[in-house]
Design an enzyme around this catalytic site. Structure first.
Site, short mmCIF file in Angstrom:
data_model
loop_
_atom_site.label_atom_id
_atom_site.label_comp_id
_atom_site.label_asym_id
_atom_site.label_seq_id
_atom_site.Cartn_x
_atom_site.Cartn_y
_atom_site.Cartn_z
N ARG A 1 -9.07 0.30 3.62
CA ARG A 1 -8.03 1.10 3.07
C ARG A 1 -6.65 0.55 2.75
O ARG A 1 -6.18 0.96 1.78
CB ARG A 1 -7.65 2.15 4.21
CG ARG A 1 -8.77 3.28 4.25
CD ARG A 1 -8.31 4.49 5.02
NE ARG A 1 -7.09 4.87 4.55
CZ ARG A 1 -6.26 5.50 5.29
NH1 ARG A 1 -6.57 5.97 6.42
NH2 ARG A 1 -4.99 5.98 4.81
N LYS B 1 0.99 -1.23 0.19
CA LYS B 1 0.09 -0.01 -0.06
C LYS B 1 1.03 1.51 -0.10
O LYS B 1 0.57 2.15 -0.81
CB LYS B 1 -1.01 0.07 1.26
CG LYS B 1 -1.46 1.26 1.54
CD LYS B 1 -2.30 1.31 2.84
CE LYS B 1 -1.77 1.92 4.04
NZ LYS B 1 -1.51 3.40 4.14
N ASN B 2 1.74 1.45 0.85
CA ASN B 2 2.65 2.59 0.93
C ASN B 2 3.64 3.05 -0.08
O ASN B 2 4.07 3.84 -0.33
CB ASN B 2 3.19 2.84 2.42
CG ASN B 2 2.29 2.76 3.65
OD1 ASN B 2 1.08 2.97 3.19
ND2 ASN B 2 2.53 2.55 4.61
N CYS C 1 -4.86 8.40 9.05
CA CYS C 1 -5.02 7.99 10.48
C CYS C 1 -4.87 8.96 11.41
O CYS C 1 -3.94 9.63 11.36
CB CYS C 1 -4.28 6.76 10.81
SG CYS C 1 -4.84 5.14 9.51
C1 EPZ Z 1 4.01 7.15 6.65
O1 EPZ Z 1 3.06 8.04 7.26
C2 EPZ Z 1 3.14 5.75 6.60
N1 EPZ Z 1 1.85 6.15 5.50
C3 EPZ Z 1 2.38 5.43 7.75
O2 EPZ Z 1 1.62 4.23 7.67
C4 EPZ Z 1 3.68 5.25 8.88
O3 EPZ Z 1 3.11 5.09 9.96
C5 EPZ Z 1 4.81 6.39 8.62
O4 EPZ Z 1 4.87 6.49 7.33
C6 EPZ Z 1 5.86 5.65 9.91
O5 EPZ Z 1 6.62 4.87 8.92
C7 EPZ Z 1 2.24 6.30 4.25
O6 EPZ Z 1 3.40 5.91 3.81
C8 EPZ Z 1 1.20 6.68 3.51
P1 EPZ Z 1 6.19 10.03 8.65
P2 EPZ Z 1 3.79 9.55 7.32
O7 EPZ Z 1 6.34 11.36 8.00
O8 EPZ Z 1 4.83 9.68 6.14
C9 EPZ Z 1 6.97 13.24 12.19
C10 EPZ Z 1 -0.16 2.82 7.72
O9 EPZ Z 1 -0.84 2.37 8.47
N2 EPZ Z 1 6.80 14.36 10.85
O10 EPZ Z 1 7.45 9.14 8.50
O11 EPZ Z 1 2.83 10.69 7.49
C11 EPZ Z 1 5.67 12.70 12.44
O12 EPZ Z 1 4.87 13.45 13.28
C12 EPZ Z 1 0.44 4.45 7.98
O13 EPZ Z 1 0.06 2.44 6.58
C13 EPZ Z 1 7.18 15.75 11.26
O14 EPZ Z 1 7.25 15.97 12.46
O15 EPZ Z 1 4.98 9.40 8.49
C14 EPZ Z 1 6.18 11.43 13.02
O16 EPZ Z 1 6.27 11.59 14.47
C15 EPZ Z 1 -0.21 4.81 9.15
N3 EPZ Z 1 7.09 16.54 10.26
C16 EPZ Z 1 7.50 11.11 12.29
O17 EPZ Z 1 7.73 12.26 11.80
C17 EPZ Z 1 6.84 16.18 9.22
O18 EPZ Z 1 6.71 16.97 8.04
C18 EPZ Z 1 7.28 9.94 11.29
O19 EPZ Z 1 6.24 10.45 10.37
C19 EPZ Z 1 6.64 14.82 8.80
C20 EPZ Z 1 6.60 13.84 9.75
#
Ligand code: EPZ
Length: 429
Positions: A398, A22-23, A117
């Site tokens: 999803r 998916k991702n 989510c």
């Molecule tokens: C991706 O979300 C995945 N979604 C999520 O999977 C997954 O939990 C996550 O990566 C971590 O592996 C998709 O790929 C569509 P991040 P993403 O940016 O990109 C902080 C699922 O179940 N952060 O890696 O939104 C954030 O708050 C979903 O398939 C900032 O601070 O996650 C978090 O603490 C749920 N500023 C950490 O980084 C930013 O600009 C990691 O978030 C971006 C992120």
């Protein structure tokens, strides 16, 4: 509205075929916008997040055609308006990947903030930091994130946090920027590597994906191509956790063993037998589940997207106390109150959950609150004695292709039934 009805207690036996990731799919599909050409993408999972992205492409004037159940042809030549409105963007997180893709192709992007989510705050400051480093001006007004740039130039960008989304979005914006972009502290997930491989197949020049330093040398144009998406590490891990919870022995087919290492290692600690067989992995549970501790981290650490599923298994340990430390999200324990209604003994304090191994669970009516929490509730229901009904299954659908069919194929007693009007009304409330 529909719900899952599960009669728990069956052990699982047989084989499960894993679908495309998916991702990876939700990053690769928007990336197709970067080529004013035709792309053929194979091993696309049939899940609602993908359907919504195809709808967005259709609304933009692209032509999306299924060549078979999991192969899609995408012709993006007719896209002219780099706009994704709220009504579309709000359904999923990945809609914000159109920001980077539109910036890379048109030099402007107007995308309504994404959904996804609810784990508490999900900032996008690192995405914006990357776009601005490449020369874009980013504003947010009238319900849109607006990014514009006459000409983008490569830059040396250091992410403050390891972010999958920011790594994807900056790669997308950088592939046609003039010169070299170096992205430090980049995410290393398998889906990052898959996106880089897809973009390179379209003529991009990306190196270092899978390490924490990704280099993107801008090119004038990208062309179409044919690409096959990697198998889904988290879907595979979810089925591994299901066997661990219910007992039995299942061959999980179409996986990349290296991607499973972090999940395999943890399940082995819990007393589960894992046997790698090329592009398959056999999961067998013969003994009691052992307690363990888990800390979720960016890849190659233990994936946060497997955290709720493992919590369900740890509830079933025979004695002992397990601790889960959620290292990525502010609040990814919203499922705990649902598990408690099944007899689970879990205490949550911020990013820490303390789980007592109660050895068994009892069925109950549950409401899914996000994608992986919903999958964890299915796992708990499969192992519980009695009947579990899970509503709000749109969250689960999803990210899991044919979940009920795959589980029934290995002996689970699970079915999708329509909810009564009253039940459906309660879910909306
Ligand atoms: C991706 O979300 C995945 N979604 C999520 O999977 C997954 O939990 C996550 O990566 C971590 O592996 C998709 O790929 C569509 P991040 P993403 O940016 O990109 C902080 C699922 O179940 N952060 O890696 O939104 C954030 O708050 C979903 O398939 C900032 O601070 O996650 C978090 O603490 C749920 N500023 C950490 O980084 C930013 O600009 C990691 O978030 C971006 C992120």
């Amino acid at each position: 509205m529909e719900k899952y009805v599960i009669n728990g207690g069956n052990t699982l036996h047989g084989e499960v075929e894993i679908s495309g990731a998916k991702n990876a799919a939700v990053a690769i599909i928007p990336a197709a916008v970067l080529a004013q050409d035709v792309c053929v993408i194979e091993n696309v999972p049939n899940i609602s997040d993908v359907s919504i992205l195809f709808q967005i492409l259709n609304d933009l004037g692209a032509k999306v055609r299924y060549l078979n159940k999991n192969t899609v042809e995408i012709d993006t030549r007719n896209i002219t308006e780099p706009v994704v409105p709220y009504e579309s963007a709000r359904h999923l997180r990945a809609s914000y990947y159109f920001l980077g893709a539109f910036l890379g192709r048109f030099g402007e992007a107007h995308v309504s903030p994404p959904g996804g989510c609810n784990f508490g705050v999900r900032p996008i400051d690192q995405h914006i930091k990357g776009f601005e480093a490449l020369g874009a001006t980013v504003t947010t007004d009238y319900g849109f994130i607006n990014a514009t740039c006459d000409e983008m130039f490569g830059s040396h960008i250091y992410l403050d946090v390891v972010s999958v989304g920011a790594t994807v979005n900056i790669m997308l914006a950088a592939v046609r920027a003039k010169g070299l972009t170096i992205l430090e502290n980049a995410a290393k997930e398998p889906h990052i590597v898959d996106l880089a491989n897809f973009l390179n197949a379209m003529g991009a020049q990306i190196s270092g994906a899978g390490t924490d330093v990704i280099k993107v040398r801008g090119v004038k144009a990208l062309h179409g191509g044919c690409y096959s998406i990697i198998p889904d590490q988290i879907e595979a891990g979810t089925y591994m956790a299901a066997v661990a919870a219910t007992g039995g022995s299942v061959l999980i087919r179409n996986i990349i063993p290296k991607h499973m290492d972090c999940i395999t290692a943890k399940l082995v600690e819990m007393g589960i037998a894992i046997e790698e067989q090329g592009d398959s992995i056999r999961v067998t549970r013969q003994h009691d589940i052992q307690r363990t501790n888990i800390k979720t981290m960016p890849y190659p650490g233990f994936p946060t997207d497997m955290q709720p599923q493992m919590a369900a298994v740890l509830c079933l340990a025979n004695g002992g106390t397990s601790i889960i430390n959620e290292g990525i999200w502010e609040n990814r324990f919203r499922y705990v109150d649902e598990f408690k209604r099944m007899g689970a003994a879990i205490q949550v304090d911020g990013k820490i959950a303390v789980i007592e191994g109660v050895g068994h669970l009892t069925g109950a009516p549950l409401r899914a609150c996000d994608l992986r929490a919903g999958a964890a509730m299915v796992i708990a229901g499969l192992a519980a004695s009695g009947t579990t009904e899970i509503s709000c299954i749109h969250f689960i659908e999803r990210g899991y292709e044919n979940l009920v069919g795959k589980l029934r194929g290995v002996g689970a007693d699970i079915q999708i039934v329509n909810q009564s009007d009253d039940e459906a009304a309660q879910d909306v409330g």
